[in-house]
Design a protein around this motif. Structure first.
Motif, PDB file in Angstrom:
ATOM      1  N   ARG A 205       0.808  -1.216   0.000  1.00  0.00           N
ATOM      2  CA  ARG A 205       0.000   0.000   0.000  1.00  0.00           C
ATOM      3  C   ARG A 205       0.842   1.268   0.000  1.00  0.00           C
ATOM      4  NH1 ARG A 205      -4.834  -1.663   4.285  1.00  0.00           N
ATOM      5  NH2 ARG A 205      -5.546  -3.510   3.130  1.00  0.00           N
ATOM      6  N   GLY A 206       1.909   1.244  -0.809  1.00  0.00           N
ATOM      7  CA  GLY A 206       2.712   2.445  -1.008  1.00  0.00           C
ATOM      8  C   GLY A 206       3.764   2.714   0.036  1.00  0.00           C
ATOM      9  N   SER A 207       4.017   1.750   0.935  1.00  0.00           N
ATOM     10  CA  SER A 207       5.034   1.926   1.969  1.00  0.00           C
ATOM     11  C   SER A 207       5.947   0.710   2.000  1.00  0.00           C
ATOM     12  CB  SER A 207       4.393   2.108   3.346  1.00  0.00           C
ATOM     13  OG  SER A 207       3.591   3.273   3.383  1.00  0.00           O
ATOM     14  N   LEU A 208       7.206   0.923   2.387  1.00  0.00           N
ATOM     15  CA  LEU A 208       8.139  -0.183   2.565  1.00  0.00           C
ATOM     16  C   LEU A 208       7.855  -0.879   3.893  1.00  0.00           C
ATOM     17  CD1 LEU A 208      11.668   1.061   1.420  1.00  0.00           C
ATOM     18  CD2 LEU A 208      10.314  -0.758   0.410  1.00  0.00           C
ATOM     19  N   VAL A 209       7.741  -2.198   3.856  1.00  0.00           N
ATOM     20  CA  VAL A 209       7.500  -2.950   5.084  1.00  0.00           C
ATOM     21  C   VAL A 209       8.640  -3.917   5.391  1.00  0.00           C
ATOM     22  CG1 VAL A 209       4.993  -2.761   4.906  1.00  0.00           C
ATOM     23  CG2 VAL A 209       6.156  -4.721   3.858  1.00  0.00           C
ATOM     24  N   PHE A 210       9.581  -4.050   4.467  1.00  0.00           N
ATOM     25  CA  PHE A 210      10.696  -4.959   4.689  1.00  0.00           C
ATOM     26  C   PHE A 210      11.858  -4.560   3.803  1.00  0.00           C
ATOM     27  CE2 PHE A 210      13.044  -8.615   2.962  1.00  0.00           C
ATOM     28  CZ  PHE A 210      13.617  -9.122   4.119  1.00  0.00           C
ATOM     29  N   SER A 211      13.066  -4.639   4.365  1.00  0.00           N
ATOM     30  CA  SER A 211      14.296  -4.485   3.593  1.00  0.00           C
ATOM     31  C   SER A 211      15.307  -5.465   4.155  1.00  0.00           C
ATOM     32  CB  SER A 211      14.841  -3.049   3.701  1.00  0.00           C
ATOM     33  OG  SER A 211      13.952  -2.120   3.132  1.00  0.00           O
ATOM     34  N   GLY A 212      15.920  -6.250   3.294  1.00  0.00           N
ATOM     35  CA  GLY A 212      16.882  -7.220   3.790  1.00  0.00           C
ATOM     36  C   GLY A 212      17.388  -8.131   2.695  1.00  0.00           C
ATOM     37  N   GLU A 213      17.877  -9.292   3.096  1.00  0.00           N
ATOM     38  CA  GLU A 213      18.431 -10.275   2.173  1.00  0.00           C
ATOM     39  C   GLU A 213      17.380 -11.335   1.837  1.00  0.00           C
ATOM     40  OE1 GLU A 213      21.912 -11.830   3.991  1.00  0.00           O
ATOM     41  OE2 GLU A 213      22.995  -9.915   3.939  1.00  0.00           O
ATOM     42  N   PRO A 214      17.538 -12.046   0.721  1.00  0.00           N
ATOM     43  CA  PRO A 214      16.552 -13.058   0.346  1.00  0.00           C
ATOM     44  C   PRO A 214      16.302 -14.102   1.427  1.00  0.00           C
ATOM     45  CG  PRO A 214      18.003 -12.618  -1.502  1.00  0.00           C
ATOM     46  CD  PRO A 214      18.563 -11.865  -0.336  1.00  0.00           C
ATOM     47  N   GLY A 215      17.348 -14.503   2.156  1.00  0.00           N
ATOM     48  CA  GLY A 215      17.203 -15.529   3.166  1.00  0.00           C
ATOM     49  C   GLY A 215      16.350 -15.122   4.345  1.00  0.00           C
ATOM     50  N   GLU A 216      16.064 -13.829   4.490  1.00  0.00           N
ATOM     51  CA  GLU A 216      15.252 -13.358   5.606  1.00  0.00           C
ATOM     52  C   GLU A 216      13.758 -13.412   5.314  1.00  0.00           C
ATOM     53  OE1 GLU A 216      17.275  -9.881   7.876  1.00  0.00           O
ATOM     54  OE2 GLU A 216      17.798  -9.616   5.763  1.00  0.00           O
ATOM     55  N   LEU A 217      13.390 -13.672   4.074  1.00  0.00           N
ATOM     56  CA  LEU A 217      11.980 -13.770   3.738  1.00  0.00           C
ATOM     57  C   LEU A 217      11.399 -15.068   4.274  1.00  0.00           C
ATOM     58  CD1 LEU A 217      12.086 -12.576   0.038  1.00  0.00           C
ATOM     59  CD2 LEU A 217      11.109 -11.325   1.943  1.00  0.00           C
TER      60      LEU A 217
END
Length: 231
Positions: A205-217
């Motif tokens: 909804r137009g906001s960042l909710v996660f930033s990180g590395e693929p393994g953190e998903l």
């Protein structure tokens, strides 16, 4: 970490609707950045804000340390930003060969044919008559041929066969550029394997909710667990 490009507290509006709500997004040089999100999440709008096809209502867009917030897409392209949208990325009335000649510096498009051999027998075909996957191969060829420092692609492998899609992501990870792709889910070819480091951002909804590395998903879905939300 050296940044090739950056959104700083960017807000984008389409008429009365705000599509991005103060997004801060770094685009590191020498890495592949993945924007994840469902339709309507804002991931395509982030690409457009970086490319200059939409201008921010607030905040700033920075390219190699220079504020380019008021520069339109054509001007940013001259500064080394290549944008491959999800639709309209090929010239439908031109042949495949003519499309490649336009994209290639000096007219040499051999690198595109090495990356996508299936395009070779299609060089004389009009681009508008190609299948969806063939058109995406042709569109992504722009990223392989353009002398760009920043490459932006919206769902680059849409409509491709799985093997061709995997090759496409490998090619993108091998580019000597800062690459940003928008996807609904993280492609397996970007979650592992050799190539440039991968950074993942998820929008909702137009906001960042996660930033990180693929393994953190989280393994089950496109989004991270609640503990991985950015501050």
């Amino acid at each position: 970490m050296t940044l090739a490009m950056e959104l700083r507290d960017v807000r984008v509006r389409y008429g009365p609707l705000e599509a991005l709500h103060g997004v801060r997004l770094p685009v590191p040089a020498g890495a592949l950045t993945v924007l994840l999100g469902r339709n309507g999440s804002g991931r395509t709008t982030v690409l457009r804000a970086l490319a200059g096809t939409v201008l921010p209502a607030a905040g700033s867009v920075v390219l190699h340390g220079r504020d380019v917030s008021r520069l339109h897409a054509r001007q940013r392209a001259r500064l080394g930003v290549c944008f491959v949208p999800d639709v309209g990325a090929v010239h439908g009335t031109l042949t495949v060969g003519e499309n490649l000649e336009l994209a290639a510096a000096g007219g040499d498009f051999g690198q595109a044919l090495d990356g996508f051999p299936a395009l070779r027998p299609l060089l004389g075909r009009t681009a508008g008559t190609l299948s969806g996957g063939e058109q995406r191969m042709l569109a992504v060829s722009r990223a392989l041929l353009a002398p760009a420092g920043v490459v932006l692609l919206d769902e680059p492998a849409q409509g491709m066969a799985p093997a061709v899609a995997a090759r496409t992501y490998r090619l993108l990870r091998g580019l000597d550029a800062a690459v940003v792709v928008a996807e609904q889910r993280l492609p397996q070819a970007l979650a592992q394997g050799p190539g440039a480091p991968v950074v993942v951002h998820e929008l909702r909804r137009g906001s960042l909710v996660f930033s990180g590395e693929p393994g953190e998903l989280t393994p089950a879905g496109p989004g991270p667990s609640a503990t991985h939300r950015p501050p």
